[in-house]
Write a protein that holds these residues in place. Sequence first.
Motif, mmCIF file in Angstrom:
data_model
loop_
_atom_site.group_PDB
_atom_site.id
_atom_site.type_symbol
_atom_site.label_atom_id
_atom_site.label_comp_id
_atom_site.label_asym_id
_atom_site.label_seq_id
_atom_site.Cartn_x
_atom_site.Cartn_y
_atom_site.Cartn_z
ATOM 1 N N GLU A 1 27.440 -11.994 -11.622
ATOM 2 C CA GLU A 1 28.149 -13.278 -11.493
ATOM 3 C C GLU A 1 27.200 -14.383 -11.013
ATOM 4 O O GLU A 1 27.214 -15.501 -11.538
ATOM 5 N N GLN B 1 24.200 -14.773 -11.558
ATOM 6 C CA GLN B 1 23.235 -15.216 -12.574
ATOM 7 C C GLN B 1 23.932 -15.534 -13.906
ATOM 8 O O GLN B 1 23.330 -15.396 -14.968
ATOM 9 N N GLY B 2 25.180 -15.976 -13.825
ATOM 10 C CA GLY B 2 25.848 -16.559 -15.003
ATOM 11 C C GLY B 2 26.801 -15.659 -15.754
ATOM 12 O O GLY B 2 27.480 -16.113 -16.679
ATOM 13 N N GLY B 3 26.881 -14.380 -15.415
ATOM 14 C CA GLY B 3 27.798 -13.473 -16.113
ATOM 15 C C GLY B 3 29.183 -13.479 -15.484
ATOM 16 O O GLY B 3 29.464 -14.257 -14.566
ATOM 17 N N ARG B 4 30.058 -12.631 -16.047
ATOM 18 C CA ARG B 4 31.429 -12.548 -15.493
ATOM 19 C C ARG B 4 31.571 -11.214 -14.773
ATOM 20 O O ARG B 4 31.260 -10.166 -15.347
ATOM 21 N N GLU C 1 20.835 -8.840 -20.386
ATOM 22 C CA GLU C 1 21.390 -9.909 -21.229
ATOM 23 C C GLU C 1 22.546 -9.414 -22.095
ATOM 24 O O GLU C 1 23.192 -10.192 -22.786
ATOM 25 N N ASP D 1 33.343 -8.235 -16.367
ATOM 26 C CA ASP D 1 32.648 -7.503 -17.436
ATOM 27 C C ASP D 1 31.947 -6.242 -16.902
ATOM 28 O O ASP D 1 31.697 -5.299 -17.646
ATOM 29 N N SER E 1 33.523 -5.313 -22.684
ATOM 30 C CA SER E 1 32.501 -6.365 -22.564
ATOM 31 C C SER E 1 31.178 -6.008 -23.237
ATOM 32 O O SER E 1 30.395 -6.893 -23.556
ATOM 33 N N LYS F 1 27.429 -11.212 -21.260
ATOM 34 C CA LYS F 1 27.546 -12.602 -21.755
ATOM 35 C C LYS F 1 27.309 -13.599 -20.632
ATOM 36 O O LYS F 1 27.892 -13.478 -19.561
ATOM 37 N N GLY F 2 26.454 -14.573 -20.895
ATOM 38 C CA GLY F 2 26.221 -15.645 -19.923
ATOM 39 C C GLY F 2 25.119 -15.341 -18.927
ATOM 40 O O GLY F 2 24.567 -16.244 -18.297
ATOM 41 N N PHE F 3 24.779 -14.086 -18.772
ATOM 42 C CA PHE F 3 23.771 -13.705 -17.770
ATOM 43 C C PHE F 3 22.391 -14.247 -18.155
ATOM 44 O O PHE F 3 21.994 -14.175 -19.307
ATOM 45 N N THR F 4 21.676 -14.770 -17.189
ATOM 46 C CA THR F 4 20.318 -15.263 -17.475
ATOM 47 C C THR F 4 19.330 -14.886 -16.369
ATOM 48 O O THR F 4 19.707 -14.813 -15.198
#
Length: 435
Positions: A314, A316-319, A125, A322, A329, A128-131
């Motif tokens: 990516e 799972q929501g991350g960039r 986590e 990063d 990041s 950023k954005g990863f879930t």
Amino acid sequence: MLMVDVIRKKRDGGKLSKEEIDFFINGYVAGTIPDYQVSALMMAIYFKGMDDEETGLLTQAMLHSGEVLDLSMIPGFKVDKHSTGGVGDKTSLVLTPMVASLGIPIAKMSGRGLGHTGGTIDKLESFKGFTTSITNEEFIENVKNVGISIMGQTKDLAPADKLLYALRDVTATVDNMSLIASSIMSKKLAAGADGIVLDVKSGSGAFMKNDDDARELAKKMVAIGKHAGVKTMAVISDMDQPLGRAVGNTIEVREAIDTLKGKGPEDLLKLCLTLGSYMVCFAGRAASTSEAEDMLKEAISSGRALEKMADFIEAQGGRREDVYNTTASLPRGKKRFVFNAEKDCYVSSIMSEEVGNASLILGGGRRSKEDVIDLSVGIYLTKKVGEKCRAGEPVAKLYGNDEAKLSEALERLKGAYAFSDEPVPKNTLIRGIVE
Ligand code: URA
């Protein structure tokens, strides 16, 4: 059947039957057997033990107390990895993309950190954005499409273990070999993999404080796995000092990414190559562990392992960018305190648990499940066991956001280190293999 008879039988050193084990597990989950009776039984098991047959039956009962994940719609041999928990243990972050980059599907359930040990989900986590809060369907689709997915353990998976673990935690019955083995293996088997590679930690920062106990636990878990028809092996590895040099969340992810770039610490890489080589062999992709190690090294040098990590983050929501630029990041705590050597010396030991506690004081860990953690704080161990320190040189660096916490953590960290005037041998990382 009466629960009091089951308790009495174990209290007097008897062997529990399948019917008796199923009875108390099913009754506990259904709420028909109260905590106090199960507590008494746990204490009886703690003192009288369980043989391998009872341990296997207990595992099966817990495993079938809830949902068993069906991964059969994912083509290929699915192999999982589990660590019994340690400090600085970011192995999964390196190992899973490395193995997945060879086309071996990784479908993994991970946990959060508690107390002095960290958890893979918290670390991930940091992006950023990863879930990891995804449905079983998304999890399976990601494994099919990306080759790798990690999710949090669902509440439906081995619910008996969840209840029992919470009870054992408050009744001083956690550290019993059969109870630990069945707890871990019930969750692993419920997660549906075809093969399981276990990393059993041995040393001051682990559940198992010495190699003999670690080997006994490893043997029990391997026997349970094989009995359930799942290829299982265990590596016994050093936890008499933290793994790698980074302890915390973002700081550990940075070290894991460095390792995927071929610039990581030697011990972390070695452990990942050892565990990974068995995963590759289990999946039938190499004839020997040395051939598998070469394949894994190539996955790193070619950049494919790092690329797989970016695909995974990516999905799972991350960039993905990063992953390639962790300095930007994954920022570290804004304030830095340094622990310098007072004189020329060698590091003779580092108490892992105390390093974990120093990280906890900085705000990087949880005292209770509800605590919110500061992902940016952490510790960098510039010097590890056997390494020479010159007077005034940094032994370790602490990153935090609060000076009072940094001061307290610094004192705690100083207490974790011991030094010698004479040279000290380095720790042996791989303490044994149980196949
Ligand atoms: N980890 C588990 O999951 N269960 C135990 O009993 C001990 C460690």
